[in-house]
Design an enzyme around this catalytic site. Structure first.
Site, PDB file in Angstrom:
ATOM      1  N   ASP A  66       0.774  -1.028  -0.236  1.00 43.78           N
ATOM      2  CA  ASP A  66       0.039  -0.073  -0.181  1.00 43.78           C
ATOM      3  C   ASP A  66       0.865   1.304   0.073  1.00 43.78           C
ATOM      4  OD1 ASP A  66      -2.837  -0.601  -0.170  1.00 43.78           O
ATOM      5  OD2 ASP A  66      -2.821  -1.647   1.596  1.00 43.78           O
ATOM      6  N   GLU A  97      -5.267   4.762  -0.586  1.00 42.65           N
ATOM      7  CA  GLU A  97      -4.120   3.967  -0.518  1.00 42.65           C
ATOM      8  C   GLU A  97      -3.353   4.269   0.713  1.00 42.65           C
ATOM      9  OE1 GLU A  97      -3.989   1.280  -1.881  1.00 42.65           O
ATOM     10  OE2 GLU A  97      -4.702   1.151  -3.908  1.00 42.65           O
ATOM     11  N   HIS A 100      -4.973   2.960   3.699  1.00 39.17           N
ATOM     12  CA  HIS A 100      -5.188   1.580   3.927  1.00 39.17           C
ATOM     13  C   HIS A 100      -3.589   1.281   4.658  1.00 39.17           C
ATOM     14  CE1 HIS A 100      -7.498   0.863   0.114  1.00 39.17           C
ATOM     15  NE2 HIS A 100      -8.278   1.440   0.973  1.00 39.17           N
ATOM     16  N   TYR A 104      -2.701  -0.405   8.890  1.00 45.37           N
ATOM     17  CA  TYR A 104      -2.055  -1.539   9.297  1.00 45.37           C
ATOM     18  C   TYR A 104      -1.037  -1.108  10.643  1.00 45.37           C
ATOM     19  CZ  TYR A 104      -3.399  -3.392   4.703  1.00 45.37           C
ATOM     20  OH  TYR A 104      -4.105  -3.900   3.806  1.00 45.37           O
ATOM     21  N   GLU A 157      -3.413  -4.559  -7.237  1.00 49.87           N
ATOM     22  CA  GLU A 157      -4.789  -4.275  -6.446  1.00 49.87           C
ATOM     23  C   GLU A 157      -5.594  -5.397  -6.297  1.00 49.87           C
ATOM     24  OE1 GLU A 157      -5.695  -1.500  -5.125  1.00 49.87           O
ATOM     25  OE2 GLU A 157      -4.613   0.266  -6.098  1.00 49.87           O
ATOM     26  N   GLU A 191     -10.176  -1.810  -2.713  1.00 42.53           N
ATOM     27  CA  GLU A 191      -9.284  -2.218  -4.084  1.00 42.53           C
ATOM     28  C   GLU A 191     -10.182  -2.961  -5.237  1.00 42.53           C
ATOM     29  OE1 GLU A 191      -6.675  -1.156  -3.401  1.00 42.53           O
ATOM     30  OE2 GLU A 191      -5.607  -1.673  -1.543  1.00 42.53           O
ATOM     31  N   HIS A 194     -11.004   0.340  -7.373  1.00 36.67           N
ATOM     32  CA  HIS A 194      -9.446   0.616  -7.950  1.00 36.67           C
ATOM     33  C   HIS A 194      -9.296  -0.398  -8.970  1.00 36.67           C
ATOM     34  CE1 HIS A 194      -8.412   2.393  -3.858  1.00 36.67           C
ATOM     35  NE2 HIS A 194      -9.410   2.793  -4.131  1.00 36.67           N
TER      36      HIS A 194
END
Length: 320
Positions: A66, A97, A100, A104, A157, A191, A194
């Protein structure tokens, strides 16, 4: 005057897909701060050390990919835009992105100690197999043609993320780590759009190529996909052999590799279908969303305050 700077006019749409994609992406906007990850700590403590290690490493790998998408993967597509609205859509994709990648870190800060987090990033930034796929995609981003760059983006993706997505979906299918999985399901939904959108833009350009160049491009696409799949095999063995999940993960990867090819308008490469994927993982994808936010009653799948159930079909965004 030829050099006048042009204001974007959303009332004069050259490609209806740009408008449809913008509306889809903005209606499913989300942030990781809305998901109470700490509620998963009890589940986290029931996992074995090996299981925890796999979770940590797959999220490290997903963070890397990402990061690549947010820092380079979208920027390299912009010089070949067809419409002003397309650039606006790409701006949205680039921002999400980054969301994303940040998500994490939110997971790490909840589940892992500072020492463990440092070890995760050390492993991520130095593992040769993981670095190979990031560098292979980035090489195409930096040196490929505009169409090749779109192919690399769709492969990332729609395919390369899924060796990591398998783990949280597996645990969700076993009723564990539901809040972590909520974030993954939101990322999956993004995703999907995308990959479908960029695949559509690839198809427009591909159809303009002479027949001979189309065949050359197809050959390059399948050769690139197989090279990436061979590396994913190594990556899956590295991560999952100790849990005995590798074969199931590889089926999931082949299924999603086929979906990436379909996004590009091409025929599948592998025989695997959704029916071959571990049903626990497919169930993890199709599980309805939950309300976990105690203050706003918003959980995953919220559409600007509107909670809806998500099914497997929600990840197959169809412009038609």
């Amino acid at each position: 005057m030829e050099n006048n700077y042009l204001a974007i006019n959303w009332n004069q749409i050259e490609d209806a897909i740009d408008k449809a994609t913008w509306e889809k992406l903005t209606e499913q906007f989300w942030l990781d701060t809305r998901i109470p990850l700490s509620n998963d700590l009890a589940d986290w403590r029931t996992l074995t050390l090996d299981e925890q290690d796999v979770v940590a490493k797959v999220f490290g790998g997903l963070t890397l990919l990402d990061t690549l998408q947010s820092q380079d993967g979208v920027a390299v597509l912009k010089p070949a835009i067809r419409t002003q609205q397309e650039e606006a859509v790409l701006n949205n994709i680039q921002f999400m992105e980054s969301v994303h990648a940040k998500s994490y870190s939110s997971i790490f800060s909840t589940l892992n100690t500072p020492k463990e987090i440092a070890e995760i990033f050390e492993w991520t930034n130095n593992n040769e197999i993981l670095q190979y796929k990031a560098q292979r995609i980035n090489e195409i981003y930096q040196t490929g043609t505009p169409l090749q760059k779109k192919v690399a983006s769709v492969f990332l993706e729609s395919f390369l993320f899924y060796s990591g997505f398998y783990t949280p979906l597996y645990w969700l299918g076993h009723n564990k780590l539901p809040n972590v999985a909520e974030i993954i399901k939101l990322i999956l939904r993004d995703e999907s759009v995308h990959g479908t959108y960029i695949g559509y833009k690839f198809q427009l350009g591909f159809q303009e190529l002479p027949a001979e160049e189309q065949e050359m491009m197809k050959g390059w696409i399948y050769e690139t996909l197989y090279d990436l799949y061979e590396n994913e095999e190594k990556y899956s063995h590295l991560l999952y052999d100790k849990l005995g999940w590798t074969d199931d993960v590889l089926v999931f990867l082949r299924y999603n590799a086929n979906k990436a090819l379909m996004n590009l308008g091409l025929d599948p490469l592998f025989p695997d279908t959704a029916a071959d994927v571990n049903p626990v993982v497919m169930n993890g994808i199709s599980t309805s969303t939950s309300n976990h936010d105690f203050f706003s009653q918003v959980g995953n799948g919220y559409l600007l305050g509107n909670v809806e159930a998500m099914e497997d079909s929600d990840y197959d965004f169809d412009f038609k």
